[in-house]
Design a protein around this motif. Structure first.
Motif, short mmCIF file in Angstrom:
data_model
loop_
_atom_site.label_atom_id
_atom_site.label_comp_id
_atom_site.label_asym_id
_atom_site.label_seq_id
_atom_site.Cartn_x
_atom_site.Cartn_y
_atom_site.Cartn_z
N VAL A 61 -81.22 -59.27 -56.94
CA VAL A 61 -82.21 -59.15 -58.01
C VAL A 61 -83.51 -58.67 -57.37
N ASP A 62 -84.29 -57.91 -58.11
CA ASP A 62 -85.51 -57.31 -57.55
C ASP A 62 -86.44 -58.35 -56.92
N ALA A 63 -86.49 -59.53 -57.51
CA ALA A 63 -87.43 -60.56 -57.05
C ALA A 63 -87.17 -61.03 -55.62
N VAL A 64 -85.97 -60.80 -55.11
CA VAL A 64 -85.65 -61.31 -53.77
C VAL A 64 -85.31 -60.19 -52.78
N LYS A 65 -85.30 -58.97 -53.24
CA LYS A 65 -84.97 -57.85 -52.35
C LYS A 65 -85.92 -57.81 -51.16
N GLY A 66 -85.32 -57.62 -49.99
CA GLY A 66 -86.11 -57.57 -48.77
C GLY A 66 -86.40 -58.93 -48.17
N ARG A 67 -86.09 -59.99 -48.90
CA ARG A 67 -86.34 -61.34 -48.40
C ARG A 67 -85.05 -62.14 -48.21
N PHE A 68 -84.08 -61.92 -49.07
CA PHE A 68 -82.82 -62.66 -49.01
C PHE A 68 -81.71 -61.75 -48.49
N THR A 69 -80.77 -62.36 -47.78
CA THR A 69 -79.60 -61.64 -47.28
C THR A 69 -78.35 -62.47 -47.52
N VAL A 70 -77.39 -61.89 -48.23
CA VAL A 70 -76.12 -62.57 -48.49
C VAL A 70 -75.09 -62.09 -47.47
N SER A 71 -74.24 -63.00 -47.05
CA SER A 71 -73.16 -62.64 -46.13
C SER A 71 -71.99 -63.59 -46.34
N ARG A 72 -70.89 -63.27 -45.71
CA ARG A 72 -69.71 -64.11 -45.87
C ARG A 72 -68.92 -64.14 -44.58
N ASP A 73 -68.24 -65.25 -44.36
CA ASP A 73 -67.33 -65.41 -43.23
C ASP A 73 -65.97 -65.74 -43.83
N ASP A 74 -65.13 -64.73 -43.95
CA ASP A 74 -63.83 -64.93 -44.60
C ASP A 74 -62.89 -65.79 -43.76
N ALA A 75 -63.11 -65.84 -42.47
CA ALA A 75 -62.27 -66.68 -41.62
C ALA A 75 -62.54 -68.16 -41.87
N LYS A 76 -63.80 -68.47 -42.24
CA LYS A 76 -64.18 -69.86 -42.48
C LYS A 76 -64.31 -70.19 -43.96
N ASN A 77 -64.12 -69.18 -44.81
CA ASN A 77 -64.27 -69.38 -46.27
C ASN A 77 -65.67 -69.86 -46.63
N ILE A 78 -66.67 -69.26 -46.04
CA ILE A 78 -68.04 -69.66 -46.29
C ILE A 78 -68.88 -68.46 -46.73
N LEU A 79 -69.67 -68.68 -47.74
CA LEU A 79 -70.64 -67.72 -48.24
C LEU A 79 -72.03 -68.21 -47.82
N TYR A 80 -72.87 -67.28 -47.40
CA TYR A 80 -74.21 -67.65 -46.95
C TYR A 80 -75.28 -66.92 -47.76
N LEU A 81 -76.47 -67.53 -47.79
CA LEU A 81 -77.64 -66.86 -48.33
C LEU A 81 -78.81 -67.18 -47.40
N GLN A 82 -79.22 -66.20 -46.63
CA GLN A 82 -80.38 -66.35 -45.76
C GLN A 82 -81.61 -66.00 -46.58
N MET A 83 -82.55 -66.93 -46.65
CA MET A 83 -83.73 -66.75 -47.47
C MET A 83 -84.97 -66.83 -46.59
N ASN A 84 -85.69 -65.73 -46.53
CA ASN A 84 -86.92 -65.66 -45.75
C ASN A 84 -88.10 -65.40 -46.68
N GLY A 85 -89.29 -65.65 -46.19
CA GLY A 85 -90.47 -65.39 -47.00
C GLY A 85 -90.44 -66.10 -48.33
N LEU A 86 -90.03 -67.34 -48.33
CA LEU A 86 -89.85 -68.06 -49.59
C LEU A 86 -91.17 -68.23 -50.33
N LYS A 87 -91.07 -68.15 -51.64
CA LYS A 87 -92.22 -68.26 -52.54
C LYS A 87 -92.01 -69.43 -53.49
N PRO A 88 -93.08 -69.97 -54.03
CA PRO A 88 -92.92 -71.08 -54.99
C PRO A 88 -92.00 -70.71 -56.16
#
Length: 115
Positions: A61-88
């Protein structure tokens, strides 16, 4: 049965970072595109990010572009969301789900961004 367990939320100051995790079970994780959604108090559910199978394509979504990064580890069945520059305004309950079943979510993890 499908089970999604989100974790990693917490209280962080503006500008801080968090990494959310979503442990999936009960289905073939690698065969499903996944999504992170969030819901702030009194607001509608918002789709934050999606990732295709194999992680070949992501969207935000536009509000998080450039700040959040989604990734996945299919070997571990885990989805991640790295969130930087967090805002209120990122304060919300965060959930993961299959992209095809966005309403079938886990219990969520609370992210609170506050001084």
């Amino acid at each position: 049965q499908v089970q999604l367990v989100e974790s990693g939320g917490g209280l962080v100051q503006p500008g801080g970072s968090l990494t959310l995790s979503c442990k999936a079970s009960g289905f073939t994780f690698s065969r499903h595109a996944m999504t992170w959604v969030r819901q702030a108090p009194g607001k509608a559910i918002e789709m934050v990010s999606t990732i295709t199978t194999g992680g070949t394509s992501t969207a935000y979504v536009d509000a998080v572009k450039g700040r959040f990064t989604v990734s996945r580890d299919d070997a571990k069945n885990i989805l991640y969301l790295q969130m930087n520059g967090l805002k209120p305004e990122d304060t919300a309950m965060y959930y993961c789900a299959k992209l095809t079943e966005p309403s079938a979510r886990g219990q969520g993890t609370q992210v609170t961004v506050s001084p």
